[in-house]
Scaffold this motif. Structure first.
Motif, PDB file in Angstrom:
ATOM      1  N   GLN B  34      48.575   6.187   3.808  1.00  9.88           N
ATOM      2  CA  GLN B  34      48.655   7.442   3.568  1.00  9.88           C
ATOM      3  C   GLN B  34      48.994   7.550   1.921  1.00  9.88           C
ATOM      4  OE1 GLN B  34      52.129  10.040   4.540  1.00  9.88           O
ATOM      5  NE2 GLN B  34      50.566  11.321   5.561  1.00  9.88           N
ATOM      6  N   VAL B  35      48.580   8.265   1.119  1.00 14.19           N
ATOM      7  CA  VAL B  35      48.936   8.340  -0.285  1.00 14.19           C
ATOM      8  C   VAL B  35      49.423   9.773  -0.663  1.00 14.19           C
ATOM      9  CG1 VAL B  35      48.143   8.176  -2.633  1.00 14.19           C
ATOM     10  CG2 VAL B  35      47.178   6.724  -0.952  1.00 14.19           C
ATOM     11  N   VAL B  36      50.673   9.863  -1.058  1.00  8.04           N
ATOM     12  CA  VAL B  36      51.028  11.162  -1.643  1.00  8.04           C
ATOM     13  C   VAL B  36      51.134  10.944  -3.215  1.00  8.04           C
ATOM     14  CG1 VAL B  36      53.121  12.474  -1.518  1.00  8.04           C
ATOM     15  CG2 VAL B  36      52.258  11.451   0.344  1.00  8.04           C
ATOM     16  N   LEU B  37      50.458  11.818  -3.957  1.00  7.51           N
ATOM     17  CA  LEU B  37      50.568  11.823  -5.344  1.00  7.51           C
ATOM     18  C   LEU B  37      51.069  12.834  -6.047  1.00  7.51           C
ATOM     19  CD1 LEU B  37      49.198  10.801  -7.752  1.00  7.51           C
ATOM     20  CD2 LEU B  37      47.346  12.026  -7.439  1.00  7.51           C
ATOM     21  N   LEU B  38      52.359  12.813  -6.711  1.00 10.72           N
ATOM     22  CA  LEU B  38      53.105  13.725  -7.121  1.00 10.72           C
ATOM     23  C   LEU B  38      53.022  13.998  -8.786  1.00 10.72           C
ATOM     24  CD1 LEU B  38      56.358  12.592  -5.464  1.00 10.72           C
ATOM     25  CD2 LEU B  38      54.765  14.294  -4.554  1.00 10.72           C
ATOM     26  N   ASP B  39      52.576  15.159  -9.166  1.00  3.79           N
ATOM     27  CA  ASP B  39      52.933  15.384 -10.567  1.00  3.79           C
ATOM     28  C   ASP B  39      53.397  16.780 -10.974  1.00  3.79           C
ATOM     29  OD1 ASP B  39      50.869  13.890 -13.167  1.00  3.79           O
ATOM     30  OD2 ASP B  39      51.742  16.102 -13.438  1.00  3.79           O
ATOM     31  N   LYS B  40      53.895  16.761 -12.210  1.00  3.23           N
ATOM     32  CA  LYS B  40      54.610  18.387 -12.249  1.00  3.23           C
ATOM     33  C   LYS B  40      53.651  19.303 -12.753  1.00  3.23           C
ATOM     34  CE  LYS B  40      56.149  16.469 -16.563  1.00  3.23           C
ATOM     35  NZ  LYS B  40      57.352  15.930 -17.428  1.00  3.23           N
ATOM     36  N   HIS B  41      52.240  18.773 -13.364  1.00  2.00           N
ATOM     37  CA  HIS B  41      51.080  19.683 -13.378  1.00  2.00           C
ATOM     38  C   HIS B  41      50.057  19.501 -12.424  1.00  2.00           C
ATOM     39  CE1 HIS B  41      52.886  20.562 -17.171  1.00  2.00           C
ATOM     40  NE2 HIS B  41      52.980  19.249 -17.647  1.00  2.00           N
ATOM     41  N   ASN B  42      49.255  20.476 -12.348  1.00  2.00           N
ATOM     42  CA  ASN B  42      48.181  20.309 -11.168  1.00  2.00           C
ATOM     43  C   ASN B  42      46.863  19.769 -11.991  1.00  2.00           C
ATOM     44  OD1 ASN B  42      47.107  22.729 -12.463  1.00  2.00           O
ATOM     45  ND2 ASN B  42      46.564  23.371 -10.425  1.00  2.00           N
ATOM     46  N   TYR B  43      46.967  19.260 -12.958  1.00  2.00           N
ATOM     47  CA  TYR B  43      45.744  18.820 -13.751  1.00  2.00           C
ATOM     48  C   TYR B  43      45.999  17.108 -14.217  1.00  2.00           C
ATOM     49  CZ  TYR B  43      48.198  20.586 -17.815  1.00  2.00           C
ATOM     50  OH  TYR B  43      49.190  20.950 -18.581  1.00  2.00           O
ATOM     51  N   HIS B  44      44.998  16.572 -14.539  1.00  2.00           N
ATOM     52  CA  HIS B  44      45.109  15.367 -15.157  1.00  2.00           C
ATOM     53  C   HIS B  44      44.465  15.739 -16.703  1.00  2.00           C
ATOM     54  CE1 HIS B  44      44.094  11.179 -16.405  1.00  2.00           C
ATOM     55  NE2 HIS B  44      42.781  11.686 -16.854  1.00  2.00           N
ATOM     56  N   ASN B  45      45.373  15.258 -17.692  1.00  2.00           N
ATOM     57  CA  ASN B  45      44.598  15.639 -18.853  1.00  2.00           C
ATOM     58  C   ASN B  45      44.431  14.399 -19.990  1.00  2.00           C
ATOM     59  OD1 ASN B  45      46.826  14.700 -21.062  1.00  2.00           O
ATOM     60  ND2 ASN B  45      48.221  16.291 -19.848  1.00  2.00           N
ATOM     61  N   PHE B  46      43.496  14.474 -20.667  1.00  2.00           N
ATOM     62  CA  PHE B  46      42.616  13.453 -21.170  1.00  2.00           C
ATOM     63  C   PHE B  46      43.345  13.493 -22.551  1.00  2.00           C
ATOM     64  CE2 PHE B  46      38.978  11.444 -23.429  1.00  2.00           C
ATOM     65  CZ  PHE B  46      38.856  10.367 -22.571  1.00  2.00           C
ATOM     66  N   GLN B  47      44.292  12.676 -22.543  1.00  2.00           N
ATOM     67  CA  GLN B  47      45.001  12.695 -23.842  1.00  2.00           C
ATOM     68  C   GLN B  47      44.477  12.221 -25.338  1.00  2.00           C
ATOM     69  OE1 GLN B  47      48.871  10.793 -22.673  1.00  2.00           O
ATOM     70  NE2 GLN B  47      49.931  12.477 -23.313  1.00  2.00           N
ATOM     71  N   PRO B  48      43.486  11.219 -24.864  1.00  4.27           N
ATOM     72  CA  PRO B  48      42.820  10.849 -26.507  1.00  4.27           C
ATOM     73  C   PRO B  48      42.131  12.012 -27.188  1.00  4.27           C
ATOM     74  CG  PRO B  48      42.182   9.356 -24.579  1.00  4.27           C
ATOM     75  CD  PRO B  48      43.156  10.275 -24.010  1.00  4.27           C
ATOM     76  N   LEU B  49      41.800  13.067 -26.470  1.00  7.39           N
ATOM     77  CA  LEU B  49      41.285  14.230 -27.127  1.00  7.39           C
ATOM     78  C   LEU B  49      42.261  15.217 -27.459  1.00  7.39           C
ATOM     79  CD1 LEU B  49      37.760  14.338 -25.711  1.00  7.39           C
ATOM     80  CD2 LEU B  49      38.607  13.419 -27.780  1.00  7.39           C
ATOM     81  N   MET B  50      43.498  15.165 -27.279  1.00  2.10           N
ATOM     82  CA  MET B  50      44.715  16.197 -27.498  1.00  2.10           C
ATOM     83  C   MET B  50      44.584  16.715 -28.721  1.00  2.10           C
ATOM     84  SD  MET B  50      46.704  17.313 -25.061  1.00  2.10           S
ATOM     85  CE  MET B  50      47.665  16.246 -24.291  1.00  2.10           C
ATOM     86  N   TYR B  51      44.292  16.119 -29.908  1.00  6.03           N
ATOM     87  CA  TYR B  51      44.207  16.340 -31.281  1.00  6.03           C
ATOM     88  C   TYR B  51      43.077  17.475 -31.271  1.00  6.03           C
ATOM     89  CZ  TYR B  51      40.430  13.491 -32.538  1.00  6.03           C
ATOM     90  OH  TYR B  51      39.165  13.233 -32.761  1.00  6.03           O
ATOM     91  N   GLN B  52      42.200  17.484 -30.673  1.00  4.16           N
ATOM     92  CA  GLN B  52      41.026  18.292 -30.962  1.00  4.16           C
ATOM     93  C   GLN B  52      41.449  19.743 -30.294  1.00  4.16           C
ATOM     94  OE1 GLN B  52      37.071  17.195 -30.469  1.00  4.16           O
ATOM     95  NE2 GLN B  52      37.165  15.247 -31.600  1.00  4.16           N
ATOM     96  N   VAL B  53      42.397  19.693 -29.227  1.00  4.51           N
ATOM     97  CA  VAL B  53      42.796  21.009 -28.822  1.00  4.51           C
ATOM     98  C   VAL B  53      43.727  21.508 -29.840  1.00  4.51           C
ATOM     99  CG1 VAL B  53      44.192  21.936 -27.057  1.00  4.51           C
ATOM    100  CG2 VAL B  53      42.536  20.283 -26.199  1.00  4.51           C
ATOM    101  N   ALA B  54      44.468  20.858 -30.419  1.00  2.00           N
ATOM    102  CA  ALA B  54      45.609  21.200 -31.291  1.00  2.00           C
ATOM    103  C   ALA B  54      44.844  21.871 -32.677  1.00  2.00           C
ATOM    104  CB  ALA B  54      46.481  20.217 -31.823  1.00  2.00           C
ATOM    105  N   THR B  55      43.583  21.214 -32.900  1.00  2.00           N
ATOM    106  CA  THR B  55      43.015  21.992 -34.013  1.00  2.00           C
ATOM    107  C   THR B  55      41.764  22.579 -33.953  1.00  2.00           C
ATOM    108  OG1 THR B  55      41.795  19.780 -34.172  1.00  2.00           O
ATOM    109  CG2 THR B  55      43.648  19.874 -35.485  1.00  2.00           C
TER     110      THR B  55
END
Lengths: 432, 432
Positions: B34-55
């Motif tokens: 049985q797998v219980v996955l916890l995260d404070k957000h309800n999404y996975h984010n694709f960090q390598p492209l974060m800078y394109q969101v910022a710009t």
């Protein structure tokens, strides 16, 4: 003083970058005016699709368009992000948070805002959907409520979290109810297999008068009601909501709802600026004559939702929709030139192109001036018209692509909580 | 107690839905856990492209993917949005804001966080870019600063608002600097014709060691430096930032910068949870053996950025990147099965597929284990690899479409301030 260069041309200050303000600014391009466009946001938002942002069908960016891009090639147009504090029509100036600016002509295009008819409790506890941050707050609350529901086995508590009550069944309320119903049907049961979504999630649409979409034809109302019922929306007509304390919704009838998710779409009013009180009517709109001149105030105009042009057919002014705003903006550009050239002004007549609403997949209602139709074809017409009306090729393409995807995959992928709402409910940020 | 059904299978609790946690959860599908996955957000984010969101090149939603959708068809997997307060390894439980949960096996996949090396002033005044809200804050600040610059004619004040200083020239700093430089070149002069963008907007990239991208080959560093200089980025190597008070950046050299926009990308550290202090190293990572077992704590594992697996080649653990996390997650799924079957565990060896960074249009550097290349072909490889790595067909398509559009139209249409940053700077909301 606001930092705007001097000009040989008279200055037109436009407050608001909505449909009216932008259509005016665009038409004034290349004319002999300096145009200063003020808005508290740096984007124009396409309000007719706001409910799709709230329900995860579209990204916020798809319906937001940078105002600077609209006026990029207008040499004599200056956009400033500013909050207008008041207008001083005696001294012909506008006072904002970034300084004062003088005008030769002032155009108030500030649109509309939510109308709670004075009920502070409802205003405090319910959600609204006039701005993109507000739509994103609804999206966050929707998901947060479902996540909270997972934490309890108490049926009453779950039902309260999963009972979505939409007050007001105009186009906004109807379209939102339809979109929520589709989420409930196609997306949420897969996301939340441990919740009994089908039975415990409810969508209640509460309407004060005897039919939904009461500004449209009776045929449209009937068709919309059927579509909504088929989707599982519970419609309550002739029910006036009297209070909401964050938990229980009271109505003027025996009906009562337990809900932690109430969306208020029961009324709008003009968002008049301070300083034109003498011309403001009961709906907070600014009375204008048929040239959009504000009653009794020289060189000040109002267009769009905030303008109340009383007439024979439109006793208390035109419907608060995009079309009258766009048409008034376009005519006013012409009239401002006529004023400069000392020519007689043209009176505004509204060219009613009809109205429409979509309820969901393959389901829409359309009222044209002469006839009504609904169903799949209406739905295609609805999509086509909305796509064409969006500003910008990229937004058109993004929305089109999202719709195609959502249609074939029965999905709404934007169901992510970028900024939580509940945690920050009492925080002004959540509202802006 | 967290509301999770009982199961006949042993329970694996995974903290964190990043690259490591998700790859593990996916591999455990259909296995006897049985797998219980916890995260404070309800999404996975694709960090390598974060800078394109910022710009403003990408919408936030394009790099966010609903975690529930990833585990939708996993019958024995339960996702819960929760903030972990501590783990109690003696009693084998995890304490969260939505209740406590017991585990048979615990996997800590909490990733990394910004490292200010103890400097509270820098932490307070500079921007970071580890989460989507943080990237959106940078986007808002960038535009807000330009809007503010319009309000003054004082050159020094304008320069301070338009001086973007990026501290740290790893992949994040370099990619962000390149993207900002392209905004400066192609987009902002059209948006702000009344500002002297070309001369007064500056992009300074400050690096503590003697070259940018110091984790990559010297050839890549040199190529990246050339690309950045061609784009007008000022590179300052061997300069260590010592303080920033919100206005002036002090360094260990004579160099000083006046700036109201400092982005800190000079360091990361493990984001270890409370309760495993005995195993935490100086970089706040959790020491694990070659099976990802946490040092000295039974049935507790750590994978990804937060795990420090010391080895011959990787003296202080693997690089904090997606690949080691994904590979460790996949192997751990196998090893958990081996534990259940009382089989010997497999030791982890990192399969280094290389690393890359993009600097801008047609410009990227790629280090493969055996050789280096850069230029247009590297740029295409970079795009191809990133598109393939994104989860979900819709995200792939949205990102692809945005790139095609940005490439041909030289535009970044997401330059809208949905939630302002400056106004709410002192407000916790702005950070979450």
């Amino acid at each position: 003083m606001m930092n705007i260069p001097d000009s040989a041309h008279p200055r037109v200050v436009i407050i608001g970058g909505g449909f009216g303000g932008l259509s005016l600014a665009r038409k004034l391009k290349g004319k002999n005016f300096q145009v200063v466009l003020l808005d508290k946001h740096n984007y124009h938002n396409f309000q007719p699709l706001m409910y799709q942002v709230a329900t995860g069908g579209l990204e916020a960016g798809s319906i937001a368009y940078p105002i600077r891009k609209v006026v990029q090639d207008h040499k004599e147009t200056f956009f400033r992000m500013a909050v207008v504090e008041k207008v001083d029509t005696e001294n012909k100036k506008v006072v904002t948070n970034i300084g004062t600016i003088y005008y030769h002509y002032l155009v108030i295009a500030t649109g509309s805002t939510n109308n709670f008819f004075g009920n502070k409790e409802i205003e405090k506890h319910s959600m609204v959907m006039k701005t993109i941050p507000e739509a994103l707050n609804i999206r966050s609350l929707l998901i947060e409520n479902l996540e909270l529901a997972l934490q309890t086995n108490d049926e009453a508590a779950q039902r309260e979290l999963m009972n979505f009550v939409i007050v007001g069944a105009g186009p906004t309320g109807v379209e939102l109810a339809g979109a929520l119903a589709e989420l409930k049907k196609a997306v949420l049961p897969k996301d939340y297999p441990d919740l009994d979504i089908a039975n415990r999630m409810q969508i209640n649409l509460v309407q004060g008068v005897d039919r939904v979409l009461d500004a449209m034809s009776v045929k449209s109302s009937r068709a919309a009601e059927k579509y909504l019922k088929d989707l599982g929306v519970k419609i309550h007509t002739n029910v006036r909501v009297t209070n909401y304390d964050g938990k229980v919704i009271e109505t003027a009838t025996d009906l009562q709802f337990h809900s932690q998710a109430v969306i208020w779409s029961a009324g709008v009013k003009g968002a008049a600026v301070n300083g034109v009180e003498t011309a403001v009517d009961k709906a907070s709109r600014i009375r204008v004559n048929s040239f959009n001149e504000v009653e009794g105030i020289k060189d000040v105009f109002a267009i769009g939702d905030v303008a109340a042009m009383y007439g024979d057919k439109y006793k208390f002014g035109h419907p608060m929709m995009a079309q009258p705003a766009i048409q008034q903006g376009e005519l006013l550009a012409e009239n401002l030139e006529r004023i400069q050239n000392k020519m007689a002004l043209k009176a505004f007549t509204y060219n009613d192109k009809g109205s429409m609403a979509t309820i969901g997949r393959n389901k829409a209602v359309v009222d044209l001036p002469k006839f009504h139709f609904n169903g799949v074809f209406a739905w295609f017409v609805w999509m086509f018209v909305h796509l064409l009306s969006l500003i910008g090729f990229k937004n058109k393409a993004l929305v089109f692509w999202s719709w195609v995807y959502n249609y074939f995959v029965f999905d709404r992928e934007s169901r992510v909580i970028i900024r939580p709402f509940r945690m920050y409910k009492k925080n002004s940020m959540a509202q802006d």
